[in-house]
Design an enzyme around this catalytic site. Sequence first.
Site, PDB file in Angstrom:
ATOM      1  N   VAL A 195       0.726  -1.264   0.035  1.00  0.00           N
ATOM      2  CA  VAL A 195      -0.024   0.076  -0.036  1.00  0.00           C
ATOM      3  C   VAL A 195       0.974   1.251   0.015  1.00  0.00           C
ATOM      4  CG1 VAL A 195      -1.806   1.256   1.121  1.00  0.00           C
ATOM      5  CG2 VAL A 195      -1.765  -0.973   1.269  1.00  0.00           C
ATOM      6  N   CYS A 207     -12.780  26.131  13.271  1.00  0.00           N
ATOM      7  CA  CYS A 207     -12.906  24.779  12.542  1.00  0.00           C
ATOM      8  C   CYS A 207     -14.197  23.903  12.826  1.00  0.00           C
ATOM      9  CB  CYS A 207     -11.840  23.998  12.648  1.00  0.00           C
ATOM     10  SG  CYS A 207     -10.575  24.853  11.481  1.00  0.00           S
TER      11      CYS A 207
END
Length: 386
Positions: A174, A357
């Site tokens: 990966v 945020c």
Amino acid sequence: MTNEHAHQSLEKAEEESSLHRLMLEILDAAGIHLNGNRPWDLRLLDDRVPERVFTLGSLGLGEAYLDGHWEAERLDQFFERLLRAHIDQRVRPLRLAFHALRTRLLNRQSLRRAWKVGEAHYDLGNDFYEAMLDPRMTYTCGYWSGGAQTLAEAQEAKLDMICRKIGLERGMRVLDIGCGWGSFMGFAAERYGVSCVGVTISREQVEWAQQRYAGLPLEFRLQDYRTVDERFDRVVSVGMFEHVGRKNHRVFMEVAHRCLANGGLLLLHTIGKNRRDMTPDPWVDKYIFPNGDLPSVGQIGDAADGLFVIEDLHNFGVDYDKTLMAWHANFEAAWPRFRERLGERFHRMWRYYLLSCAGAFRARDIQLWQWVMSREGLPGGYRRPL
């Protein structure tokens, strides 16, 4: 005082009064009172704040907060109301036009400039991030919707969901583009028996991850993603695409395409914006993520055009609100350890970053997406694992 000076003073006073009234009007539209007593109300501590806001927009508002010129007991609730009422779209100072133009015309994430965010943000100190994040140092949105009760549980649920979405199997190789401190790579190697290569532009992340995961089949590289040219069974990118920039979206997809084996899957985990014409927030750009640029659905679609089949798109942005609030609680609890080193202005800056945020995700002003893509389309289609 001469008559001319008196006249100028009077004009300035009238202008300040006018801006003050305009600020009252705009805040009232968001259900926020000036000098009110509710947790989300703005307490004005300096009369120059309205002028700074109308001159520099969100940059002026944020810098005035850093200077201690205004307060709100609950910044997250203040920003939730501000953004739900789209107040940011009503205050667009001409002085920020250059910032918007520069974002559209220049490649602010070139090979040379891309390293800036690593130095400015991710290399603040591993001990600082250890205090704020979960034990795996996962600096992306957790997945709370499955019943997680703690930050650590939410992050492991997210990591496991990624592994299941891309069908990881023992022995696979990966690539993790923007691997951070290696949380996904470590989890995937430990739980699913895969080997991974991760690239990041943060020297401190590489050093921490190499020590933490010594002995596992993981390779951490201090390397720009654009220079990777190897084949992998799966490609993931978790919380890095926000730093790629609109001028490089297509390049990113081309890199992922050339690195992904036939029959493989790409998982892209990214914060996103609701409209493609939105400009990066100038305060966040200056103080938190230099040269950051949130993508829109359309921009990601354009970048993937002809390269990938979109198999799945999953939005769990509401979970980022809870993740940010957990980070904020950890940050405040640990702050006495960092006060002398970082100073009170940093304290206010980081609190403002995390809570603004959180409010933005709660207001659904920004989103969190996981895209699953294949090179040619999976035979029989894709089924998102439960």
